[in-house]
Design a protein around this motif. Structure first.
Motif, PDB file in Angstrom:
ATOM      1  N   GLN A   6       0.844  -1.166   0.083  1.00  0.00           N
ATOM      2  CA  GLN A   6       0.066   0.096  -0.042  1.00  0.00           C
ATOM      3  C   GLN A   6       0.846   1.291  -0.083  1.00  0.00           C
ATOM      4  O   GLN A   6       1.653   1.270   0.834  1.00  0.00           O
ATOM      5  CB  GLN A   6      -0.820  -0.120   1.133  1.00  0.00           C
ATOM      6  N   SER A   7       0.778   1.970  -1.067  1.00  0.00           N
ATOM      7  CA  SER A   7       1.428   3.396  -0.932  1.00  0.00           C
ATOM      8  C   SER A   7       1.125   4.313   0.133  1.00  0.00           C
ATOM      9  O   SER A   7       0.137   4.282   0.594  1.00  0.00           O
ATOM     10  CB  SER A   7       1.243   4.014  -2.311  1.00  0.00           C
ATOM     11  N   ASN A   8       2.290   5.106   0.651  1.00  0.00           N
ATOM     12  CA  ASN A   8       1.752   5.968   1.445  1.00  0.00           C
ATOM     13  C   ASN A   8       1.160   7.197   1.014  1.00  0.00           C
ATOM     14  O   ASN A   8       1.950   8.115   0.216  1.00  0.00           O
ATOM     15  CB  ASN A   8       3.325   6.265   2.311  1.00  0.00           C
ATOM     16  N   VAL A   9      -0.191   7.219   1.329  1.00  0.00           N
ATOM     17  CA  VAL A   9      -0.941   8.424   0.682  1.00  0.00           C
ATOM     18  C   VAL A   9      -0.765   9.712   1.035  1.00  0.00           C
ATOM     19  O   VAL A   9      -1.066  10.836   0.593  1.00  0.00           O
ATOM     20  CB  VAL A   9      -2.295   8.151   0.835  1.00  0.00           C
ATOM     21  N   TYR A  10       0.230   9.876   2.339  1.00  0.00           N
ATOM     22  CA  TYR A  10       0.398  11.101   2.928  1.00  0.00           C
ATOM     23  C   TYR A  10       1.808  11.762   2.398  1.00  0.00           C
ATOM     24  O   TYR A  10       2.275  12.687   3.053  1.00  0.00           O
ATOM     25  CB  TYR A  10       0.293  11.074   4.490  1.00  0.00           C
ATOM     26  N   GLN A  11       2.510  11.055   1.731  1.00  0.00           N
ATOM     27  CA  GLN A  11       3.972  11.320   1.161  1.00  0.00           C
ATOM     28  C   GLN A  11       3.678  12.676   0.479  1.00  0.00           C
ATOM     29  O   GLN A  11       2.998  12.770  -0.627  1.00  0.00           O
ATOM     30  CB  GLN A  11       4.454  10.220   0.636  1.00  0.00           C
ATOM     31  N   VAL A  12       4.614  13.672   0.583  1.00  0.00           N
ATOM     32  CA  VAL A  12       4.657  15.079   0.077  1.00  0.00           C
ATOM     33  C   VAL A  12       5.645  14.941  -1.043  1.00  0.00           C
ATOM     34  O   VAL A  12       6.780  14.619  -0.466  1.00  0.00           O
ATOM     35  CB  VAL A  12       4.608  16.232   1.142  1.00  0.00           C
ATOM     36  N   GLY A  13       5.579  15.624  -2.122  1.00  0.00           N
ATOM     37  CA  GLY A  13       6.610  15.981  -2.881  1.00  0.00           C
ATOM     38  C   GLY A  13       7.039  14.667  -4.034  1.00  0.00           C
ATOM     39  O   GLY A  13       8.153  14.588  -4.123  1.00  0.00           O
ATOM     40  N   LYS A  14       6.309  13.727  -3.995  1.00  0.00           N
ATOM     41  CA  LYS A  14       6.754  12.448  -4.631  1.00  0.00           C
ATOM     42  C   LYS A  14       5.551  12.152  -5.739  1.00  0.00           C
ATOM     43  O   LYS A  14       4.442  12.070  -5.335  1.00  0.00           O
ATOM     44  CB  LYS A  14       6.920  11.232  -3.538  1.00  0.00           C
ATOM     45  N   ARG A  15       5.933  12.157  -6.957  1.00  0.00           N
ATOM     46  CA  ARG A  15       4.960  12.207  -8.079  1.00  0.00           C
ATOM     47  C   ARG A  15       4.637  10.732  -8.244  1.00  0.00           C
ATOM     48  O   ARG A  15       3.466  10.352  -9.057  1.00  0.00           O
ATOM     49  CB  ARG A  15       5.302  12.815  -9.285  1.00  0.00           C
TER      50      ARG A  15
END
Length: 306
Positions: A255-264
């Motif tokens: 499951q991807s980390n949906v809160y990660q910022v600055g990553k496309r």
């Protein structure tokens, strides 16, 4: 004795001829959405609901100083724009004003109506709601925003005329009268949304897709071989792309980390424990700064074994 009768017949014929050659008062009158109706030898425009007579035509019934109607019959008809960057200027003439627009939808296609306003704190200055002729919000329609724009999108479940209502974002927000609007027909959904209808992706290929409207998920299937490793990679064009990877039994493997910022995008190296159909659910994260939860992406599957 025949002469008077002949004179009378000629006179009657002349009267009939004159009557027949009288011009139709509606001949050169265009009442727009209405119909011209002769009345006492004069042309008058009979206008449909939402329109009023004006200068031998019919115009939308809007308040003085307003640019778009406040009720559905007076809504401004609009067509989807061919240029995705096209915008039309509009204005809310007071804090309580609403602007209504009407457009036609076809079942199975995705539509996006956007108001482009000003940034008011973390919110846009305007908002959009899509609703049907019954006055109820369109089934499946969802609103989302980013910076100064608010868009409402829907995957149409039926065909017909629907409406977009543009208004001030909230009663507590700063009132900015000027905004721009746009309407796009995004076409049919590009990939399946369920695990059972997942689109097969051969190893070594890259596919392009779009997540829209908000909440859309594109599901792909990989026929994996036990003991091998595969690299799964998704990359968003302007938004963050995430994924969920499931095994043959539907068990969640990643499951991807949906809160990660600055990553496309995201990458996952799948170590296959058993043969079978693995599925990948792609989505765009809506919980990061300046992301509205929709956008284009690419997805690839590579074999890591020599």
């Amino acid at each position: 004795m025949l002469r008077p009768v002949s004179s009378l017949a000629k006179a009657l014929a002349l009267v009939v001829l004159c009557a027949c050659t009288q011009s139709d008062p509606c001949e050169d009158v265009d009442c727009g959405p209405g119909q011209c109706v002769p009345s006492s030898g004069q042309a008058e425009c009979g206008c449909p609901p939402g329109y009023v007579p004006a200068d031998m035509s019919c115009k939308r019934d809007v308040r003085e100083g307003d640019d778009h109607g406040d009720y559905v019959e007076a809504a401004t008809p609009v067509e989807p724009m061919e240029d995705p960057f096209q915008r039309v200027a509009a204005r809310l003439d007071n804090p309580d004003d609403v602007d209504l627009f009407s457009f036609h939808i076809t079942a199975g296609r995705i539509y996006r109506f956007t108001c482009h306003g000003f940034m008011d704190g973390y919110n846009p200055s305007c908002r959009v709601t899509l609703f049907g002729a019954d006055g109820l919000e369109l089934p499946g329609s969802v609103g989302t925003w980013s910076v100064s724009s608010f868009l409402s999108g829907v995957r149409a479940t039926y065909g017909g005329t629907v409406y977009a209502r543009v208004e001030r974002y909230s009663i507590s927000s700063t009132f900015y009268p000027s905004y721009e609007y746009s309407l796009l027909d995004r076409g049919p959904d590009d990939f399946a949304n369920t695990l059972t209808e997942a689109t097969p992706v051969p190893v070594g290929t890259t596919v392009s897709g779009s997540i829209e409207p908000l909440g859309d998920v594109d599901v792909f299937a990989l026929d994996a071989v036990a003991g091998r490793a595969y690299r799964l990679e998704c990359l968003g064009a302007s938004s963050n792309c995430g994924m969920q990877v499931r095994g043959p039994g539907g068990e969640l493997l990643y499951q991807s980390n949906v809160y990660q910022v600055g990553k496309r995008g995201d990458t996952f190296d799948l170590q296959v424990m058993q043969d079978g159909r693995h599925t990948v659910e792609l989505f765009v994260t809506a919980r990061v700064l300046f992301s509205n939860g929709i956008g284009d992406y690419t997805f690839s599957v590579a074999d890591l074994e020599p």
